[in-house]
Scaffold this active site. Structure first.
Site, PDB file in Angstrom:
ATOM      1  CG  ASN A  50      -0.270  -0.536   2.489  1.00  0.00           C
ATOM      2  OD1 ASN A  50       0.563  -0.640   2.843  1.00  0.00           O
ATOM      3  ND2 ASN A  50      -0.898   0.898   3.388  1.00  0.00           N
ATOM      4  CB  VAL A  51       1.899   3.780  -2.650  1.00  0.00           C
ATOM      5  CG1 VAL A  51       2.333   4.836  -2.444  1.00  0.00           C
ATOM      6  CG2 VAL A  51       2.251   2.264  -2.614  1.00  0.00           C
ATOM      7  CD  GLU A  52      -1.566   5.191   4.857  1.00  0.00           C
ATOM      8  OE1 GLU A  52      -2.058   4.270   5.213  1.00  0.00           O
ATOM      9  OE2 GLU A  52      -0.376   6.303   5.299  1.00  0.00           O
ATOM     10  CB  CYS A  61      -5.508  -1.435  -2.144  1.00  0.00           C
ATOM     11  SG  CYS A  61      -6.601  -0.169  -1.694  1.00  0.00           S
ATOM     12  CD  GLU A  63      -5.037  -5.946  -0.987  1.00  0.00           C
ATOM     13  OE1 GLU A  63      -6.122  -6.183   0.103  1.00  0.00           O
ATOM     14  OE2 GLU A  63      -4.900  -4.871  -1.215  1.00  0.00           O
ATOM     15  CB  CYS A  96     -11.166  -2.311   0.466  1.00  0.00           C
ATOM     16  SG  CYS A  96     -10.326  -1.397  -1.018  1.00  0.00           S
TER      17      CYS A  96
END
Length: 142
Positions: A50-52, A61, A63, A96
């Protein structure tokens, strides 16, 4: 644990790859790291994390990060398995809703998704069909 037609050594390699990908997460806001690995039909493993972003709607996300790697390498179908892990020691991390829909676009209903806790000591296996029953997909647009 037996998962579809995946050999034990392949599943262990997928688990290790997902756990390692989790370490590469960029999650300075939620502090919740997620890693993902995907085994393609020619036995190549791709990973993502995941990269915010400060603009929360721009986050990606693990995935989808892994899936984009797979797709950009030319593997559009025939994937064998996906493994997901995240920063929860007590619970296995599941995709998610957005990721479930994204995954559904490229896999069959019996595609196995292995969900792990943060250490890999707990696992749960579900198929895409179980995670997203009555899914909306490409066939609805024909």
């Amino acid at each position: 644990m037996k998962v579809g037609g995946i050999e034990d050594r392949q599943l262990e390699a997928l688990k290790r790859a997902a756990l390692k990908a989790c370490e590469l997460s960029y999650s300075p806001y939620s502090h919740f790291r997620v890693g993902c690995s995907i085994l393609t039909n020619n036995d190549v493993i791709f990973t993502g994390a995941n990269v915010e972003n400060a603009s929360y709607s721009n986050c990606i996300c693990a995935e989808r990060s892994a899936m984009i790697q797979v797709l950009m390498a030319g593997h559009r179908s025939g994937w064998k398995c996906m493994v997901i892990c995240g920063d929860s020691e007590d619970q296995c991390v599941s995709p998610c809703g957005v990721c479930r829909q994204f995954i559904n676009e490229f896999v069959v209903k019996d595609f196995p998704i292995v969900m792990l806790n943060s250490t890999g000591s707990r696992s749960k296996v579900m198929t895409m069909g179980e995670l997203l029953p009555m899914a909306f997909g490409p066939s609805h647009l024909n």
